[in-house]
Design a protein around this motif. Structure first.
Motif, PDB file in Angstrom:
ATOM      1  N   ILE A 201       0.790  -1.159  -0.194  1.00  0.00           N
ATOM      2  CA  ILE A 201      -0.005   0.057   0.078  1.00  0.00           C
ATOM      3  C   ILE A 201       0.951   1.398   0.221  1.00  0.00           C
ATOM      4  CG2 ILE A 201      -1.527   1.293   1.302  1.00  0.00           C
ATOM      5  CD1 ILE A 201      -2.928  -1.409   2.260  1.00  0.00           C
ATOM      6  N   GLU A 202       1.711   1.344   0.725  1.00  0.00           N
ATOM      7  CA  GLU A 202       2.913   2.482   0.778  1.00  0.00           C
ATOM      8  C   GLU A 202       3.459   2.395  -0.732  1.00  0.00           C
ATOM      9  OE1 GLU A 202       6.377   1.574   3.434  1.00  0.00           O
ATOM     10  OE2 GLU A 202       4.761   1.569   5.040  1.00  0.00           O
ATOM     11  N   LYS A 203       3.632   1.747  -1.461  1.00  0.00           N
ATOM     12  CA  LYS A 203       4.137   1.901  -3.005  1.00  0.00           C
ATOM     13  C   LYS A 203       3.032   2.486  -3.951  1.00  0.00           C
ATOM     14  CE  LYS A 203       7.739  -1.712  -2.658  1.00  0.00           C
ATOM     15  NZ  LYS A 203       8.211  -2.833  -3.154  1.00  0.00           N
ATOM     16  N   LEU A 204       1.813   2.501  -3.352  1.00  0.00           N
ATOM     17  CA  LEU A 204       0.760   2.819  -4.184  1.00  0.00           C
ATOM     18  C   LEU A 204       0.976   4.576  -4.501  1.00  0.00           C
ATOM     19  CD1 LEU A 204      -2.299   0.794  -2.978  1.00  0.00           C
ATOM     20  CD2 LEU A 204      -0.912   0.307  -4.854  1.00  0.00           C
ATOM     21  N   THR A 205       0.324   5.185  -5.578  1.00  0.00           N
ATOM     22  CA  THR A 205       0.176   6.392  -5.780  1.00  0.00           C
ATOM     23  C   THR A 205      -0.691   6.809  -4.693  1.00  0.00           C
ATOM     24  OG1 THR A 205      -1.317   6.277  -7.640  1.00  0.00           O
ATOM     25  CG2 THR A 205       1.213   6.259  -8.003  1.00  0.00           C
ATOM     26  N   ASP A 206      -0.804   8.239  -4.600  1.00  0.00           N
ATOM     27  CA  ASP A 206      -2.242   8.833  -3.662  1.00  0.00           C
ATOM     28  C   ASP A 206      -3.304   8.404  -4.043  1.00  0.00           C
ATOM     29  OD1 ASP A 206      -0.098   9.838  -2.162  1.00  0.00           O
ATOM     30  OD2 ASP A 206      -0.182  11.721  -2.784  1.00  0.00           O
ATOM     31  N   LYS A 207      -3.806   8.537  -5.462  1.00  0.00           N
ATOM     32  CA  LYS A 207      -4.840   8.183  -6.155  1.00  0.00           C
ATOM     33  C   LYS A 207      -5.038   6.961  -5.899  1.00  0.00           C
ATOM     34  CE  LYS A 207      -4.995  12.157  -9.305  1.00  0.00           C
ATOM     35  NZ  LYS A 207      -5.009  12.615 -10.902  1.00  0.00           N
ATOM     36  N   GLU A 218     -14.537   2.257   2.635  1.00  0.00           N
ATOM     37  CA  GLU A 218     -16.040   3.327   2.741  1.00  0.00           C
ATOM     38  C   GLU A 218     -17.110   2.569   1.762  1.00  0.00           C
ATOM     39  OE1 GLU A 218     -15.825   5.648   4.840  1.00  0.00           O
ATOM     40  OE2 GLU A 218     -13.707   5.454   5.402  1.00  0.00           O
ATOM     41  N   ASP A 219     -16.801   1.457   1.253  1.00  0.00           N
ATOM     42  CA  ASP A 219     -17.601   0.691   0.452  1.00  0.00           C
ATOM     43  C   ASP A 219     -18.476   1.482  -0.587  1.00  0.00           C
ATOM     44  OD1 ASP A 219     -19.338  -1.831  -0.002  1.00  0.00           O
ATOM     45  OD2 ASP A 219     -20.797  -1.026   1.242  1.00  0.00           O
ATOM     46  N   LEU A 220     -17.651   2.382  -1.110  1.00  0.00           N
ATOM     47  CA  LEU A 220     -18.143   3.030  -2.490  1.00  0.00           C
ATOM     48  C   LEU A 220     -18.304   2.141  -3.656  1.00  0.00           C
ATOM     49  CD1 LEU A 220     -17.087   6.792  -1.815  1.00  0.00           C
ATOM     50  CD2 LEU A 220     -19.114   5.721  -0.887  1.00  0.00           C
ATOM     51  N   SER A 221     -19.131   2.528  -4.485  1.00  0.00           N
ATOM     52  CA  SER A 221     -18.934   1.687  -5.804  1.00  0.00           C
ATOM     53  C   SER A 221     -17.799   2.457  -6.764  1.00  0.00           C
ATOM     54  CB  SER A 221     -20.214   1.670  -6.634  1.00  0.00           C
ATOM     55  OG  SER A 221     -20.624   2.805  -6.910  1.00  0.00           O
ATOM     56  N   LEU A 222     -17.216   2.045  -7.781  1.00  0.00           N
ATOM     57  CA  LEU A 222     -16.369   2.668  -8.702  1.00  0.00           C
ATOM     58  C   LEU A 222     -16.908   3.889  -9.438  1.00  0.00           C
ATOM     59  CD1 LEU A 222     -14.826  -0.412 -10.543  1.00  0.00           C
ATOM     60  CD2 LEU A 222     -13.979   0.883  -8.706  1.00  0.00           C
ATOM     61  N   SER A 223     -18.400   3.756  -9.629  1.00  0.00           N
ATOM     62  CA  SER A 223     -18.941   4.966 -10.355  1.00  0.00           C
ATOM     63  C   SER A 223     -18.954   6.088  -9.218  1.00  0.00           C
ATOM     64  CB  SER A 223     -20.380   4.646 -10.842  1.00  0.00           C
ATOM     65  OG  SER A 223     -21.026   4.063  -9.797  1.00  0.00           O
ATOM     66  N   ILE A 225     -17.051   6.697  -6.656  1.00  0.00           N
ATOM     67  CA  ILE A 225     -15.540   6.946  -6.398  1.00  0.00           C
ATOM     68  C   ILE A 225     -15.103   7.995  -7.606  1.00  0.00           C
ATOM     69  CG2 ILE A 225     -13.193   6.487  -6.318  1.00  0.00           C
ATOM     70  CD1 ILE A 225     -14.105   3.564  -4.998  1.00  0.00           C
ATOM     71  N   ALA A 226     -15.524   7.485  -8.643  1.00  0.00           N
ATOM     72  CA  ALA A 226     -15.238   8.490  -9.929  1.00  0.00           C
ATOM     73  C   ALA A 226     -16.065   9.864  -9.740  1.00  0.00           C
ATOM     74  CB  ALA A 226     -15.908   8.105 -11.309  1.00  0.00           C
ATOM     75  N   GLU A 227     -17.149   9.932  -9.268  1.00  0.00           N
ATOM     76  CA  GLU A 227     -17.706  11.368  -8.849  1.00  0.00           C
ATOM     77  C   GLU A 227     -17.085  11.960  -7.700  1.00  0.00           C
ATOM     78  OE1 GLU A 227     -22.230  12.524  -7.328  1.00  0.00           O
ATOM     79  OE2 GLU A 227     -21.887  10.772  -8.536  1.00  0.00           O
ATOM     80  N   VAL A 228     -16.571  11.253  -6.752  1.00  0.00           N
ATOM     81  CA  VAL A 228     -15.946  11.934  -5.563  1.00  0.00           C
ATOM     82  C   VAL A 228     -14.585  12.619  -5.929  1.00  0.00           C
ATOM     83  CG1 VAL A 228     -14.696  11.451  -3.602  1.00  0.00           C
ATOM     84  CG2 VAL A 228     -16.984  10.486  -3.907  1.00  0.00           C
ATOM     85  N   MET A 229     -13.703  11.736  -6.793  1.00  0.00           N
ATOM     86  CA  MET A 229     -12.671  12.118  -7.252  1.00  0.00           C
ATOM     87  C   MET A 229     -12.503  13.223  -8.575  1.00  0.00           C
ATOM     88  SD  MET A 229     -10.377   8.799  -6.423  1.00  0.00           S
ATOM     89  CE  MET A 229      -8.898   9.592  -6.664  1.00  0.00           C
ATOM     90  N   SER A 230     -13.601  13.115  -8.964  1.00  0.00           N
ATOM     91  CA  SER A 230     -13.862  14.092 -10.492  1.00  0.00           C
ATOM     92  C   SER A 230     -13.061  13.343 -11.322  1.00  0.00           C
ATOM     93  CB  SER A 230     -13.446  15.621 -10.042  1.00  0.00           C
ATOM     94  OG  SER A 230     -14.304  16.145  -9.115  1.00  0.00           O
ATOM     95  N   ARG A 235     -11.056   5.728 -15.859  1.00  0.00           N
ATOM     96  CA  ARG A 235      -9.801   6.170 -15.042  1.00  0.00           C
ATOM     97  C   ARG A 235      -9.636   5.447 -13.742  1.00  0.00           C
ATOM     98  NH1 ARG A 235      -4.954   6.470 -14.279  1.00  0.00           N
ATOM     99  NH2 ARG A 235      -3.601   8.100 -13.429  1.00  0.00           N
ATOM    100  N   ILE A 236     -10.935   5.547 -13.003  1.00  0.00           N
ATOM    101  CA  ILE A 236     -10.879   5.061 -11.765  1.00  0.00           C
ATOM    102  C   ILE A 236     -10.708   3.380 -11.872  1.00  0.00           C
ATOM    103  CG2 ILE A 236     -12.304   4.327  -9.780  1.00  0.00           C
ATOM    104  CD1 ILE A 236     -11.418   7.301  -9.699  1.00  0.00           C
ATOM    105  N   SER A 237     -11.353   2.796 -12.983  1.00  0.00           N
ATOM    106  CA  SER A 237     -11.037   1.329 -12.869  1.00  0.00           C
ATOM    107  C   SER A 237      -9.623   0.998 -13.482  1.00  0.00           C
ATOM    108  CB  SER A 237     -11.919   0.993 -14.324  1.00  0.00           C
ATOM    109  OG  SER A 237     -11.859  -0.246 -14.449  1.00  0.00           O
ATOM    110  N   GLN A 238      -8.860   1.990 -14.093  1.00  0.00           N
ATOM    111  CA  GLN A 238      -7.491   1.533 -14.512  1.00  0.00           C
ATOM    112  C   GLN A 238      -6.675   1.847 -12.979  1.00  0.00           C
ATOM    113  OE1 GLN A 238      -6.119   4.499 -17.118  1.00  0.00           O
ATOM    114  NE2 GLN A 238      -7.492   3.874 -18.910  1.00  0.00           N
TER     115      GLN A 238
END
Length: 262
Positions: A201-207, A218-223, A225-230, A235-238
């Motif tokens: 996890i430390e090696k992951l990027t911030d995003k 937080e149990d959010l769906s990918l869609s 999360i896309a909204e939260v992160m604009s 891109r979220i899927s990648q």
């Protein structure tokens, strides 16, 4: 008496009738009362899955998970049934997806190639590998690498649910989020796996870290999360695919070390 309290009492009455008196009608009522869990979980898991996977198939597997949860739940322990059932339903749906062999071999091979590349580069450089380094290592353009991530995104949904060892029921995700289900026989293994996961996890990027946190904690769906992160859902899927493949590499490496010790 307010309506909510009355509903809770009726709920408890159904559990007593089912568990203490084998009342099949009470069991059916419990299933009916909690079908919304199946709809909720299957709808969230459907995001990012191939179009050939029907939501009806997900839901039917989910109902089997709900029935299993109702049969195994101990209402006397005072635990939240909805939380317990959600994990059972999720597990049943993912089991159904695996058994259906809905991921083509070419996609599995592509995911394995990316996972091994992350593992090798990050071990050599002692840091997270960039997209540029990954694409050069794999001999593809960055655009092609992003497409590869998109192609394997359907696999990343279930990859943390795979057993750590074939003969064990403990999964990667249970090591990641389940702090209560401690098995004394696996505490040493669990410690090293959690340590490997923390380093991964430390090696992951911030995003990537944010995506993992929002999805699994937080149990959010990918869609959502896309909204939260604009960002776009693709891109979220990648980002999710990259995070999971990095973490898989970290855990697979540790798994290999643990198996050598036994």
């Amino acid at each position: 008496m307010d309506e909510r309290k009355s509903g809770q009492l009726n709920h408890l009455d159904l559990w007593i009738r089912w568990k203490e008196h084998d009342d099949i009608e009470a069991k059916k009522k419990l299933i009916e009362n909690h079908l919304s869990i199946v709809d909720y979980v299957s709808s969230r898991l459907a995001v990012g899955l191939p179009k050939n996977v029907s939501k009806d198939d997900l839901a039917s597997n989910g109902v089997m998970g709900l029935i299993d949860a109702i049969e195994k739940f101990d209402y006397k322990r005072g635990l939240q049934f909805e939380t317990y059932a959600s994990w059972r339903v999720r597990g049943a749906i993912l089991d159904g997806l695996r058994q259906g062999d809905w991921v083509p071999r070419s996609v599995r091979e592509k995911a394995k190639k990316i996972e091994e590349a992350y593992q090798k580069l990050e071990q050599e450089n002692m840091r997270g590998a960039s997209d540029k380094e990954m694409s050069e290592f794999l001999g593809v353009s960055e655009k092609e690498f992003h497409q590869m991530l998109q192609d394997v995104s359907v696999m990343s949904l279930v990859s943390l649910e795979d057993p750590i060892r074939e003969e064990e029921s403990e999964t990667r995700i249970s090591v990641l989020v389940d702090e209560k289900a401690k098995n004394p026989d696996h505490k040493v293994n669990e410690f090293y796996l959690k340590e490997a996961l923390a380093k991964g996890i430390e090696k992951l990027t911030d995003k990537e870290r944010i995506v993992v946190s929002l999805l699994y904690y937080e149990d959010l769906s990918l869609s959502e999360i896309a909204e939260v992160m604009s960002l776009s859902p693709s891109r979220i899927s990648q980002l999710h695919s990259k995070a999971i493949l990095r973490l898989r590499g970290a855990l697979d490496k540790q798994k290999g070390l643990l198996m050598q010790d036994h």
